[in-house]
Scaffold this active site. Structure first.
Site, short mmCIF file in Angstrom:
data_model
loop_
_atom_site.label_atom_id
_atom_site.label_comp_id
_atom_site.label_asym_id
_atom_site.label_seq_id
_atom_site.Cartn_x
_atom_site.Cartn_y
_atom_site.Cartn_z
N ASP A 30 -41.07 104.07 9.78
CA ASP A 30 -42.47 104.41 10.06
C ASP A 30 -43.25 104.41 8.75
O ASP A 30 -42.77 104.91 7.73
CB ASP A 30 -42.56 105.79 10.73
CG ASP A 30 -43.92 106.02 11.37
OD1 ASP A 30 -43.99 106.08 12.61
OD2 ASP A 30 -44.92 106.13 10.63
N ASN A 84 -43.97 108.79 22.76
CA ASN A 84 -45.32 109.20 23.14
C ASN A 84 -45.86 108.21 24.15
O ASN A 84 -45.60 107.00 24.05
CB ASN A 84 -46.22 109.28 21.91
CG ASN A 84 -45.77 110.35 20.93
OD1 ASN A 84 -45.31 111.41 21.36
ND2 ASN A 84 -45.89 110.09 19.65
N GLY A 90 -50.27 111.28 23.16
CA GLY A 90 -50.55 111.04 21.75
C GLY A 90 -50.13 109.68 21.25
O GLY A 90 -49.95 109.48 20.04
N GLN A 91 -50.01 108.72 22.16
CA GLN A 91 -49.64 107.36 21.74
C GLN A 91 -50.81 106.69 21.04
O GLN A 91 -51.93 106.67 21.57
CB GLN A 91 -49.21 106.53 22.96
CG GLN A 91 -48.71 105.14 22.60
CD GLN A 91 -48.17 104.39 23.82
OE1 GLN A 91 -48.25 104.87 24.95
NE2 GLN A 91 -47.62 103.21 23.59
N HIS A 97 -42.43 102.32 21.81
CA HIS A 97 -41.57 102.59 20.65
C HIS A 97 -40.92 103.96 20.80
O HIS A 97 -41.52 104.90 21.31
CB HIS A 97 -42.35 102.51 19.34
CG HIS A 97 -43.63 103.31 19.33
ND1 HIS A 97 -44.78 102.85 19.95
CD2 HIS A 97 -43.95 104.51 18.78
CE1 HIS A 97 -45.74 103.74 19.77
NE2 HIS A 97 -45.26 104.76 19.08
P1 5GP Z 1 -47.47 106.81 18.23
O1 5GP Z 1 -48.52 107.79 17.78
O2 5GP Z 1 -48.10 105.63 18.94
O3 5GP Z 1 -46.36 107.42 19.00
O4 5GP Z 1 -46.79 106.30 16.91
C1 5GP Z 1 -47.20 105.19 16.21
C2 5GP Z 1 -46.48 105.23 14.89
O5 5GP Z 1 -46.60 103.97 14.28
C3 5GP Z 1 -47.03 106.26 13.89
O6 5GP Z 1 -46.00 107.17 13.52
C4 5GP Z 1 -47.52 105.42 12.73
O7 5GP Z 1 -47.28 106.02 11.47
C5 5GP Z 1 -46.74 104.13 12.91
N1 5GP Z 1 -47.43 102.96 12.42
C6 5GP Z 1 -48.72 102.61 12.66
N2 5GP Z 1 -49.00 101.45 12.06
C7 5GP Z 1 -47.87 101.04 11.42
C8 5GP Z 1 -47.55 99.92 10.62
O8 5GP Z 1 -48.37 99.03 10.35
N3 5GP Z 1 -46.28 99.84 10.12
C9 5GP Z 1 -45.36 100.80 10.39
N4 5GP Z 1 -44.13 100.63 9.86
N5 5GP Z 1 -45.61 101.88 11.15
C10 5GP Z 1 -46.87 102.00 11.66
#
Ligand code: 5GP
Ligand code: ZN
Length: 111
Positions: A30, A84, A90-91, A97
């Site tokens: 992440d 999420n 909170g997605q 993922h």
């Molecule tokens: P969500 O909030 O959708 O469950 O999680 C999305 C995750 O993707 C977050 O923890 C965020 O830090 C990660 N993320 C967002 N953009 C990028 C990116 O460009 N590269 C990587 N490696 N992680 C990302």
């Protein structure tokens, strides 16, 4: 999918610190880690949320997340597996993922 950031990582159009890859799945660190261990496991195909995923894929995703968690050192003390989903969950990235968070004690319940 055109502007999906995780599809871009799968395609190699933007960089990602990959820790695992096969025909169906990709795992990478992440970019904004919330714990000493924080990586994501995704299907390579664009599936927006867990609501659209079929059983076989979910099994593979979780099984691989567990396997990688052990390889990343979380086998003994444990870790957290998080998916999420949509607004209330909170997605923020609309490509399914699994978060794997570990390496420290994590609070519960979430805010
Ligand atoms: P969500 O909030 O959708 O469950 O999680 C999305 C995750 O993707 C977050 O923890 C965020 O830090 C990660 N993320 C967002 N953009 C990028 C990116 O460009 N590269 C990587 N490696 N992680 C990302
Ligand atoms: Zn995508």
């Amino acid at each position: 999918m055109g502007d999906c950031i995780f599809c871009s990582i799968v395609a190699g159009k933007i960089p990602g610190k990959k820790i695992y890859e096969d025909d169906e799945l990709l795992a990478f660190q992440d970019v904004n880690p919330q714990a000493p261990v924080h990586f994501l496991v995704i299907p390579k195909t664009h599936i927006p949320t867990i609501m659209e995923a079929e059983a076989g894929l979910l099994g593979k995703l979780l099984f691989k997340a567990r396997e990688l968690a052990v390889l990343e050192g979380c086998g003994e003390r444990g870790c957290r597996f998080v998916i999420n989903c949509k607004e209330d969950g909170g997605q923020t990235v609309d490509h399914l993922h699994v978060h794997v968070l570990g390496g420290r004690s994590l609070a519960w319940p979430p805010g």
